[in-house]
Design an enzyme around this catalytic site. Structure first.
Site, short mmCIF file in Angstrom:
data_model
loop_
_atom_site.label_atom_id
_atom_site.label_comp_id
_atom_site.label_asym_id
_atom_site.label_seq_id
_atom_site.Cartn_x
_atom_site.Cartn_y
_atom_site.Cartn_z
N ASN A 377 0.83 -1.21 0.00
CA ASN A 377 0.00 0.00 0.00
C ASN A 377 0.87 1.25 0.00
O ASN A 377 1.30 1.74 1.04
CB ASN A 377 -0.92 0.00 1.23
N ASP A 378 1.13 1.77 -1.18
CA ASP A 378 1.89 3.01 -1.37
C ASP A 378 0.91 4.09 -1.81
O ASP A 378 0.32 4.00 -2.89
CB ASP A 378 2.97 2.78 -2.42
#
Length: 438
Positions: A377-378
């Protein structure tokens, strides 16, 4: 809890919802969670001070990307609805897709650093709990009047924590991380969700729940600490090889071997009588176990509880392999036939399992999965990958274990909520700690 300064609160609604359904029925798998607490999971990011100084712009972007994500996940902006049936004194629960909105809270934990969260041996729950919205004694049935999803973005001195609270009736861990993964993808610049959009369609009929089954109580309270135990890929592979060798099979999985190792240590250090029974409750994903299988993108809760029971003496004497095999055997019983039997039986005789019925002094309960994509999750803005995942206070009690993928490929973290005496003894247990990476 830590001293939190709330900066702003906004209500985010889907602008162009990709669906016209106004009412979604709930399945027995989902309704069983009515008396339980919501899912509370969040990610910790390091963030350069320069980026934090641009928080107004970043918060606006996060709200905008959340709005676009809710276009696909539009039922999360609704509430639970109820229909009272006067003819038999029952109530039906459903999702009302009314677009009431998702609270987006911008907060700051002044003086709190990333190190304050990561460095202590025990999880500083007074800090971590403050990073989540909708705290307190809330239960999933409160979703009739309260949001099904709420988001809190908290600034730290050198980082950001993004915490989500999601009603467990409308989602399990698979669906929770589907939403989180999709939001982060939209945030970092994607026009659409690349992997798959959620599917909400159900063929279920309304389930009539008697009023007598809607009398709920909470979890018993006892002193606990939390610690995250980290297990490297190589260590887990060694436990798996040992378990399979001891039972002359190749069917024991990495997770089954690891949980067996953990269960034996907890039981050993609880110092329970040998003739007493001990249990480990696992949440079994049912999407692939029905015929035809539910699609991967099915959004909802599709899990059943499976319980392994052993005598304390047996658990400690038989060795790792036999304990892991007991888990394997239990999981293999969850077939399409068992799934149909559970749903049909529950619909005829609805009985949400009360949290206090799941909690006994010699039990463990596992939730979440190392298969969920946590560290991918960027959200953009130079934050990169998260440095940690943490859960909130919902459903926490002595014996609760939350399983996450680790930060390195193939590693696994177990977030354990246990009595202080048990955790202290485990940290002196060489057999257990030799497998833990400090």
């Amino acid at each position: 809890m830590a001293e939190i300064r709330f900066i702003s609160t906004a209500t985010v609604v889907p602008k162009n919802p990709r669906g016209t359904t106004t009412r979604m029925e709930l399945t027995p798998w989902e309704l069983q969670f009515l008396p339980h607490g919501p899912i509370q999971k969040g990610l910790l990011f390091r963030s350069p001070k320069l980026l934090l100084q641009e928080d107004g712009f970043i918060m606006g972007h996060l709200k905008n990307s959340l709005e676009r994500t809710l276009d696909s996940f539009y039922p999360l902006a609704g509430r639970l609805g109820t229909a009272v049936n006067g003819d038999d004194d029952t109530t039906c629960f459903f999702i009302s897709c009314n677009g009431a909105g998702v609270p987006f809270i911008h907060a700051a934990a002044d003086g709190v650093t990333v190190g304050d969260v990561l460095d202590p041996v025990y999880v500083p729950d007074h800090i971590v709990s403050s990073f989540f919205p909708l705290n307190g004694a809330r239960k999933n049935y409160h979703g009739v009047a309260e949001p099904l999803l709420a988001v809190q973005v908290t600034e730290l001195v050198d980082g950001i924590f993004i915490g989500c609270t999601m009603n467990h009736v409308v989602a399990d861990g698979t669906s929770f991380w589907h939403f989180f993964n999709s939001w982060s993808e939209i945030s970092r610049g994607s026009d659409m969700i690349s992997r798959y959009s959620p599917i909400f369609e159900r063929g279920s009929m309304p389930v009539r729940i008697p009023q007598s089954a809607l009398v709920f109580s909470g979890l018993p309270s006892s002193p606990t600490h939390e610690r995250v135990f980290h297990f490297r890929k190589e260590t887990i592979a060694g436990l798996k090889a040992k378990a399979n060798a001891e039972t002359a099979t190749d069917r024991i999985s990495s997770l089954q071997a690891l949980l067996a190792h953990f269960w034996r240590s907890v039981t050993r250090n609880r110092r329970l009588p040998e003739d007493q029974e001990t249990t480990y409750m696992l949440q079994i994903g049912m999407r692939s176990r029905v015929d035809p299988p539910l699609p991967e993108q099915y959004f909802g809760a599709a899990v059943q509880a499976g319980i392994v029971t052993m005598k304390v003496g047996e658990l400690l004497e038989l060795g790792l392999g036999r304990v892991a095999w007991k888990m394997n055997e239990m999981i293999s019983t969850f077939t399409e036939e068992e799934a149909s039997k559970f749903c049909e039986s529950w619909a005829k005789n609805p009985r949400p399992v009360l949290p206090r019925e799941m909690v006994v002094s010699n039990a463990l309960m596992a939730s979440s999965s190392p298969r969920f994509n946590v560290y991918g999750n960027d959200f953009g803005w130079g934050w990169g990958r998260p440095v940690a995942v943490r859960s909130g206070g919902g459903n926490k009690c002595d014996g609760k274990t939350t399983i996450f993928e680790g930060s390195e490929e193939g590693s696994i973290d177990i977030e354990a909520c246990l009595s202080p005496s048990t955790l202290e003894a485990m940290m002196e247990d060489a057999e257990f700690m030799n497998a833990v990476t400090l």
